[in-house]
Design a protein around this motif. Sequence first.
Motif, PDB file in Angstrom:
ATOM      1  N   ALA A  52      45.250  29.848  39.639  1.00 49.93           N
ATOM      2  CA  ALA A  52      45.269  29.193  40.950  1.00 49.93           C
ATOM      3  C   ALA A  52      43.862  28.761  41.352  1.00 49.93           C
ATOM      4  O   ALA A  52      43.670  27.651  41.883  1.00 49.93           O
ATOM      5  CB  ALA A  52      45.844  30.141  41.997  1.00 49.93           C
ATOM      6  N   ALA A  53      42.876  29.612  41.101  1.00 47.41           N
ATOM      7  CA  ALA A  53      41.494  29.266  41.421  1.00 47.41           C
ATOM      8  C   ALA A  53      41.023  28.071  40.602  1.00 47.41           C
ATOM      9  O   ALA A  53      40.333  27.176  41.110  1.00 47.41           O
ATOM     10  CB  ALA A  53      40.589  30.474  41.171  1.00 47.41           C
ATOM     11  N   PRO A  69      41.809  36.006  48.943  1.00 51.12           N
ATOM     12  CA  PRO A  69      40.346  35.993  48.786  1.00 51.12           C
ATOM     13  C   PRO A  69      39.866  35.368  47.478  1.00 51.12           C
ATOM     14  O   PRO A  69      38.915  34.589  47.472  1.00 51.12           O
ATOM     15  CB  PRO A  69      39.985  37.487  48.864  1.00 51.12           C
ATOM     16  CG  PRO A  69      41.062  38.085  49.694  1.00 51.12           C
ATOM     17  CD  PRO A  69      42.314  37.333  49.333  1.00 51.12           C
ATOM     18  N   TYR A  70      40.525  35.716  46.364  1.00 48.12           N
ATOM     19  CA  TYR A  70      40.069  35.209  45.069  1.00 48.12           C
ATOM     20  C   TYR A  70      40.170  33.689  45.017  1.00 48.12           C
ATOM     21  O   TYR A  70      39.281  33.005  44.496  1.00 48.12           O
ATOM     22  CB  TYR A  70      40.892  35.840  43.943  1.00 48.12           C
ATOM     23  CG  TYR A  70      40.319  35.584  42.562  1.00 48.12           C
ATOM     24  CD1 TYR A  70      39.374  36.451  42.021  1.00 48.12           C
ATOM     25  CD2 TYR A  70      40.704  34.477  41.816  1.00 48.12           C
ATOM     26  CE1 TYR A  70      38.831  36.213  40.763  1.00 48.12           C
ATOM     27  CE2 TYR A  70      40.175  34.233  40.557  1.00 48.12           C
ATOM     28  CZ  TYR A  70      39.231  35.109  40.042  1.00 48.12           C
ATOM     29  OH  TYR A  70      38.690  34.867  38.806  1.00 48.12           O
ATOM     30  N   VAL A  71      41.264  33.151  45.574  1.00 56.46           N
ATOM     31  CA  VAL A  71      41.464  31.705  45.574  1.00 56.46           C
ATOM     32  C   VAL A  71      40.558  31.038  46.605  1.00 56.46           C
ATOM     33  O   VAL A  71      40.012  29.956  46.370  1.00 56.46           O
ATOM     34  CB  VAL A  71      42.944  31.368  45.872  1.00 56.46           C
ATOM     35  CG1 VAL A  71      43.176  29.871  45.829  1.00 56.46           C
ATOM     36  CG2 VAL A  71      43.860  32.075  44.882  1.00 56.46           C
ATOM     37  N   ALA A  99      52.742  32.803  34.797  1.00 56.64           N
ATOM     38  CA  ALA A  99      52.027  34.030  35.145  1.00 56.64           C
ATOM     39  C   ALA A  99      52.741  34.775  36.268  1.00 56.64           C
ATOM     40  O   ALA A  99      52.812  36.012  36.264  1.00 56.64           O
ATOM     41  CB  ALA A  99      50.600  33.693  35.565  1.00 56.64           C
ATOM     42  N   LEU A 100      53.290  34.038  37.217  1.00 52.26           N
ATOM     43  CA  LEU A 100      53.990  34.680  38.332  1.00 52.26           C
ATOM     44  C   LEU A 100      55.292  35.323  37.866  1.00 52.26           C
ATOM     45  O   LEU A 100      55.644  36.425  38.291  1.00 52.26           O
ATOM     46  CB  LEU A 100      54.273  33.631  39.417  1.00 52.26           C
ATOM     47  CG  LEU A 100      54.604  34.178  40.808  1.00 52.26           C
ATOM     48  CD1 LEU A 100      53.426  34.963  41.371  1.00 52.26           C
ATOM     49  CD2 LEU A 100      54.973  33.046  41.758  1.00 52.26           C
ATOM     50  N   ARG A 140      49.511  39.191  38.009  1.00 51.81           N
ATOM     51  CA  ARG A 140      48.845  38.757  39.240  1.00 51.81           C
ATOM     52  C   ARG A 140      47.422  38.246  38.988  1.00 51.81           C
ATOM     53  O   ARG A 140      47.012  37.231  39.549  1.00 51.81           O
ATOM     54  CB  ARG A 140      48.805  39.908  40.248  1.00 51.81           C
ATOM     55  CG  ARG A 140      50.151  40.195  40.882  1.00 51.81           C
ATOM     56  CD  ARG A 140      50.434  39.187  41.984  1.00 51.81           C
ATOM     57  NE  ARG A 140      51.793  39.327  42.505  1.00 51.81           N
ATOM     58  CZ  ARG A 140      52.226  38.740  43.599  1.00 51.81           C
ATOM     59  NH1 ARG A 140      51.415  37.978  44.292  1.00 51.81           N
ATOM     60  NH2 ARG A 140      53.466  38.891  44.003  1.00 51.81           N
ATOM     61  N   HIS A 141      46.672  38.960  38.160  1.00 53.23           N
ATOM     62  CA  HIS A 141      45.286  38.539  37.898  1.00 53.23           C
ATOM     63  C   HIS A 141      45.271  37.163  37.231  1.00 53.23           C
ATOM     64  O   HIS A 141      44.471  36.295  37.612  1.00 53.23           O
ATOM     65  CB  HIS A 141      44.582  39.571  37.015  1.00 53.23           C
ATOM     66  CG  HIS A 141      43.174  39.183  36.670  1.00 53.23           C
ATOM     67  ND1 HIS A 141      42.152  39.213  37.589  1.00 53.23           N
ATOM     68  CD2 HIS A 141      42.643  38.716  35.497  1.00 53.23           C
ATOM     69  CE1 HIS A 141      41.037  38.788  37.008  1.00 53.23           C
ATOM     70  NE2 HIS A 141      41.298  38.492  35.739  1.00 53.23           N
ATOM     71  N   GLN A 142      46.149  36.967  36.255  1.00 56.99           N
ATOM     72  CA  GLN A 142      46.236  35.678  35.577  1.00 56.99           C
ATOM     73  C   GLN A 142      46.658  34.584  36.557  1.00 56.99           C
ATOM     74  O   GLN A 142      46.136  33.469  36.526  1.00 56.99           O
ATOM     75  CB  GLN A 142      47.252  35.776  34.433  1.00 56.99           C
ATOM     76  CG  GLN A 142      47.494  34.468  33.679  1.00 56.99           C
ATOM     77  CD  GLN A 142      46.323  34.074  32.809  1.00 56.99           C
ATOM     78  OE1 GLN A 142      45.351  34.816  32.690  1.00 56.99           O
ATOM     79  NE2 GLN A 142      46.404  32.891  32.210  1.00 56.99           N
TER      80      GLN A 142
END
Length: 529
Positions: free
Chosen positions: A319-320, A435-437, A306-307, A312-314
Amino acid sequence: MQNRQMKHVVRGAFILSLASLVTKILSAVYRVPFQNLVGNTGFYVYQQIYPLYGLGMTFALSGLPVFISKLIAQQKTAAERRTVLQYSCWLLIIMALVIFLILQFGKNWLARAMGDPQLAVLIGTVAWLFLLMPWLAISRGFFQGNFTMVPTALSQVVEQLIRVTVILAAAAWSLQTGWSVYKMGAWAMSGAIFGGIAASGVLLYYWHRWQKENAKLLPFNRMAFGKLTRRFLIEGGSLCLFTSLIILLQLLDSFTIKSNLVTAGLTEAAAKNWKGIYDRGQPLVQLGLVVATSLAATLLPSLSQALQKQQRHQFYRQAATMVRFSFAFSLAAAGGLIALMPGVNRLLFGSTQGDRTLMLYMLSIVLIALISGYNSVFQSLGEYRLPIWALTLGFLIKLGLNGWAVRRWQIFGASMVTVLALTVILSLIWWYSRPYVRQALFRHWFSLKLLFCVGSMMLVVTGLFFSIQHHWQLGRLAGGGVVLFCVAGGAVLFISLARWVRLFTTREWLSLPLGKQILRFFNVSREEK
């Protein structure tokens, strides 16, 4: 052509992951028969010096090969790859010689600093391993960088098999011949050297098949060498530090626990005995981490993919998920070990001494798994400074408080400070993560659901174990059978509760090994989000 190459890469990654899993299990499991053969004092002698070996293996087995493979994979031409390989070799030879000389000429001082001058012979033995480190790290890094994983995988397994065989043979032979625990420990440590030589032979065989013209020396470029050195220190150093996190904390324990136990009033023999009991926690933590980190690591390929595609969203979603897996399975492993600790301690080590200390120490499984998960995200994004600062602060806390805590609460104090240091490291890394992670553990009531699943499992398993023990008064082996039965039952119960409370989404279950079978067993619709 591209699909064929991708299949080759995926197959190689699977082989390397499997080999890594085998070596981790071997590295944890052999300590049980070893401790049973040599007792607490013999185990203390071995474990006092083990962190030095562990650092060498981090350099040669995981940290540096991964970093070197990354460097090689980033180069566009064969000449650039040869330059990186050549300069890396020079750097590692210099580093290995410096460490070897420090250990050889400083072994008496280091042994006295550990509170036991007789450990000098073991330090001198393990020093020789570092002379093998440059070749092991460079060759493994080269093959991994060219997506040829079989040489690295085979060398890892051969190395561990030879090492474990020598260690157990030394322990058994010492019982027959009446060796001192220090002579036994020196021979046990020599297993690392024999294993390293065997692994070097395997790698040399594959290296010999490499084209000879690729081995030509290239002219020295000071700027390129300086740039590579900085990357080694920052990126490679960060990777090695986090890979060897628990080993570094154990190294601090080697310098502080035994000597402070004596200061607190224990005799030399009693201090060695209690340090050996404290060291029982290491193989248990390793086993717990094998489960947690192996399951979370199944997402690393998709994370990297994904990177690379700049999705980025994926990337953040994967990662989360990886962080949630790390938390869930590490907490389940730690909870199971805590609930069954009296039985596990007695089954594996023959007594229930140190139960309270080991129970607290098992929290390290959760903390290290989460630290590794969050740090993987930082590493993927090329961010190294914050994790290093967090790690440094944790080490300073361990170094500053360990002696005082041991003098006041003995080995329980050492366990308490380890958990505190890891908590500080995790808190800093978590707070400054994306923040998402960062919110991954709290989204959709994840943490509360997980605590319910693990808490319920612990209550059932503890009640079952102690009720059986109370009614039948079982011996060590029969009690061990009950422990294994409770472990299996606890695992089934945890997975059942996780499905019932919808701890993971269907997509997350499917990304796990056997996830499809678990969903099929529970007859879950694929349509669920």
